[in-house]
Scaffold this motif. Sequence first.
Motif, PDB file in Angstrom:
ATOM      1  N   THR A 301       4.025  64.807 -43.167  1.00  0.00           N
ATOM      2  CA  THR A 301       3.937  63.500 -42.501  1.00  0.00           C
ATOM      3  C   THR A 301       5.346  62.964 -42.287  1.00  0.00           C
ATOM      4  O   THR A 301       6.289  63.359 -42.990  1.00  0.00           O
ATOM      5  CB  THR A 301       3.153  62.468 -43.339  1.00  0.00           C
ATOM      6  OG1 THR A 301       3.875  62.238 -44.552  1.00  0.00           O
ATOM      7  CG2 THR A 301       1.754  62.937 -43.648  1.00  0.00           C
ATOM      8  N   ASP A 305       3.119  59.333 -38.792  1.00  0.00           N
ATOM      9  CA  ASP A 305       2.711  60.505 -37.997  1.00  0.00           C
ATOM     10  C   ASP A 305       2.311  61.676 -38.883  1.00  0.00           C
ATOM     11  O   ASP A 305       2.884  61.896 -39.954  1.00  0.00           O
ATOM     12  CB  ASP A 305       3.864  60.980 -37.102  1.00  0.00           C
ATOM     13  CG  ASP A 305       4.229  59.947 -36.053  1.00  0.00           C
ATOM     14  OD1 ASP A 305       3.347  59.131 -35.693  1.00  0.00           O
ATOM     15  OD2 ASP A 305       5.405  59.931 -35.612  1.00  0.00           O
ATOM     16  N   LYS A 312       4.494  66.225 -33.881  1.00  0.00           N
ATOM     17  CA  LYS A 312       3.473  65.204 -34.104  1.00  0.00           C
ATOM     18  C   LYS A 312       2.148  65.649 -33.481  1.00  0.00           C
ATOM     19  O   LYS A 312       2.129  66.170 -32.359  1.00  0.00           O
ATOM     20  CB  LYS A 312       3.976  63.926 -33.431  1.00  0.00           C
ATOM     21  CG  LYS A 312       3.044  62.775 -33.495  1.00  0.00           C
ATOM     22  CD  LYS A 312       3.705  61.565 -32.865  1.00  0.00           C
ATOM     23  CE  LYS A 312       2.640  60.503 -32.616  1.00  0.00           C
ATOM     24  NZ  LYS A 312       3.185  59.284 -32.060  1.00  0.00           N
ATOM     25  N   PHE A 314      -2.073  64.345 -32.944  1.00  0.00           N
ATOM     26  CA  PHE A 314      -3.123  63.345 -33.118  1.00  0.00           C
ATOM     27  C   PHE A 314      -4.430  64.077 -33.406  1.00  0.00           C
ATOM     28  O   PHE A 314      -4.810  64.993 -32.677  1.00  0.00           O
ATOM     29  CB  PHE A 314      -3.255  62.484 -31.856  1.00  0.00           C
ATOM     30  CG  PHE A 314      -4.218  61.338 -32.020  1.00  0.00           C
ATOM     31  CD1 PHE A 314      -3.891  60.224 -32.789  1.00  0.00           C
ATOM     32  CD2 PHE A 314      -5.477  61.386 -31.421  1.00  0.00           C
ATOM     33  CE1 PHE A 314      -4.788  59.179 -32.955  1.00  0.00           C
ATOM     34  CE2 PHE A 314      -6.379  60.334 -31.594  1.00  0.00           C
ATOM     35  CZ  PHE A 314      -6.038  59.228 -32.346  1.00  0.00           C
ATOM     36  N   PRO A 502       0.392  57.653 -42.319  1.00  0.00           N
ATOM     37  CA  PRO A 502      -0.608  57.836 -41.259  1.00  0.00           C
ATOM     38  C   PRO A 502      -1.972  57.324 -41.710  1.00  0.00           C
ATOM     39  O   PRO A 502      -2.319  57.429 -42.887  1.00  0.00           O
ATOM     40  CB  PRO A 502      -0.665  59.361 -41.081  1.00  0.00           C
ATOM     41  CG  PRO A 502       0.471  59.931 -41.846  1.00  0.00           C
ATOM     42  CD  PRO A 502       0.878  58.931 -42.866  1.00  0.00           C
ATOM     43  N   ALA A 547      -3.307  58.019 -36.788  1.00  0.00           N
ATOM     44  CA  ALA A 547      -2.901  59.423 -36.584  1.00  0.00           C
ATOM     45  C   ALA A 547      -4.108  60.308 -36.295  1.00  0.00           C
ATOM     46  O   ALA A 547      -3.943  61.503 -36.037  1.00  0.00           O
ATOM     47  CB  ALA A 547      -2.170  59.931 -37.826  1.00  0.00           C
ATOM     48  N   LYS A 599      -2.169  62.284 -26.873  1.00  0.00           N
ATOM     49  CA  LYS A 599      -1.152  61.855 -27.846  1.00  0.00           C
ATOM     50  C   LYS A 599      -0.396  63.027 -28.451  1.00  0.00           C
ATOM     51  O   LYS A 599       0.704  62.862 -28.915  1.00  0.00           O
ATOM     52  CB  LYS A 599      -1.816  61.051 -28.953  1.00  0.00           C
ATOM     53  CG  LYS A 599      -2.032  59.597 -28.599  1.00  0.00           C
ATOM     54  CD  LYS A 599      -2.274  58.818 -29.879  1.00  0.00           C
ATOM     55  CE  LYS A 599      -2.486  57.351 -29.608  1.00  0.00           C
ATOM     56  NZ  LYS A 599      -2.804  56.625 -30.838  1.00  0.00           N
ATOM     57  N   ASP A 600      -1.049  64.235 -28.523  1.00  0.00           N
ATOM     58  CA  ASP A 600      -0.343  65.332 -29.193  1.00  0.00           C
ATOM     59  C   ASP A 600       0.355  66.233 -28.183  1.00  0.00           C
ATOM     60  O   ASP A 600       0.059  66.243 -27.020  1.00  0.00           O
ATOM     61  CB  ASP A 600      -1.316  66.165 -30.026  1.00  0.00           C
ATOM     62  CG  ASP A 600      -2.495  66.663 -29.205  1.00  0.00           C
ATOM     63  OD1 ASP A 600      -3.016  65.866 -28.410  1.00  0.00           O
ATOM     64  OD2 ASP A 600      -2.867  67.819 -29.363  1.00  0.00           O
TER      65      ASP A 600
END
Length: 600
Positions: A301, A305, A312, A314, A502, A547, A599-600
């Motif tokens: 982490t 995140d 990173k 999600f 996260p 996260a 997001k990822d």
Amino acid sequence: MKKLYTLILLLLVSITGLCQENSDINLFQNTEEREKISLNGLWDIIVDPLENGYYSHRLEPKPDGYFLNKKMKKPSDLVEYNFDTSDQLIVPGDWNTQKDKLYYYEGTIWYKKDFEYIKDEQENLFLYFGAVNYKAIVYLNGELVGTHEGGYTPFQFNITDKVKDGNNFVVVKVDNRRERENVPTVNQDWWNYGGITRSVYLVKTPKTFINDYSVQLSTSNKNEISGWVRVKNSSENDKVILEIPELSKKVEIKINNGLGKFNFKAKPQLWSPTNPKLYNISMTTTSETLTDEIGFRTISTDGSDIILNGMKIFLKGISIHEEAPFKTGRVTTLEESKTLLGWAKELGCNFIRLAHYPHNEQMVREAEKMGLMVWSEIPVYWTVAFENKNTYKNAENQLSEMIARDKNRAGVILWSVANETPEGEDRLQFLDNLIKRARSLDPTRLITAALDTQAEGNDGKHIEDALGNLVDVIGINNYCGWYYATPESCAEVKWSSKFDKPMIMSEVGAGALYGLHGASDERWTEEYQANVYENNIEMMKNIDFLAGVSPWILMDFRSSRRPLKRIQEDFNRKGLISEQGMRKKAFYTLQKYYMNENKD
Ligand code: GCB
């Protein structure tokens, strides 16, 4: 500062030697791939609600209980039970869904299975159980071989000295009575499926054999693979050859006092949801070769995140119970696991929360193959007896068995130690101890717990439960629009956290009966459920420390807390899919969110 902390932690781990190779749990790694004889199939059973086969009328353990499997020899003999003419149940499987009269049954059932065996002096023989819910007392040919408590983890006994040439019989007393001190405790929102719910095997090994191993990326250098292998009955100069053909690796590992450690340079392709790469490995001694498929990845982490392989990510997830699609009851086949996981993939998931106990090993292995990151948890659920020392020992044992079994799964990124436990000193101490134990057994994964203890403020929800200090990732269970507030108000709910960590929204959801339609404020309709999802998704988009998400839940599942006739009928209806495999509207709402979420 952070680097210094990591360094100190690594030093501590290596100085104290607190590592999984020192675990006192005695479990085979990769049982499926070993030489074995299956004891699955029909077992003879005796239902024994008063434990008549175990206790005398003075409530003392009987020396001649049902485990002796006595037979009448002459007409004057009195034997008031007979396995050979009794009912039967299929193993693996729960008893509740196999016979109508056992639907609500909680108590003791005796299981018996005969098998033939030809002894070989060069071999060891083990009796292995994938899981028995909840308590198992195991006998071979009338003799006690061992006991086990906890319904969702494997256990094994060495029966080399007890097995006979020719006919043998195994008897298991299975008891799924709920008790206050048990883990889980007396109340739970899922069905207390009893029985020998996972496979039973006779596992053969040579006299000197590989019992357990760990193969993964080194925590200090991701261009190295490191680990250990434990060999039982080893002698001086024994060695294990570890091969990973695709990486052109062949490494000789020296075994000292039963343990061999290794570390070598390698640059494997890393496992990830988009490239769930697994390598065939083999381990060879002079008497056997074991194979496995292993993935390599890092997980950590950074502030709020979650970092997979340095990047990173999600977590787009869904929670899953180990309930068989189309027929209910416990999952017993690979096809059933694949169906559940296939639905998670169709939803757009890269992550699953396997609630609320360790699922079967094939489920975890299949998830890994399909590129699903896994949250695995133990049933420290709601108000277990946190002040009770034996309860703690039991929870710790279940945690250790879960980690022992799945430590080589790259797919598993999170160990969860608890779900919705109430704040208090005993609870914090209990979970602190569990977390320390998990870290000592496995310093490579993240620790989490699902909390329902958020504080309410004028400015919204605030995460401040002291458990947040102890975990790496904070799970939050929250039912805005279902257990409180209207669905529409949820979009505006704001979240803040005292911790720079996260957060995963580990539960959110609403109930709906598949096929029931109506207004979006009418309970139990698919429209209401979709409305709750739409508004909670809006709420989640505003949480900048979010996260990941694993809403509750993929499929409707049986629960004895859900009696509402015509709607629930003993099912928790928060599934996005009905138990008959029909997708509800909210399935597509969540799917749309995941498909558009980059997001990822
Ligand atoms: C929860 C529990 C879960 C239940 C769910 C529900 O918070 O963690 O086990 O099934 O809520 O449906 O109420």
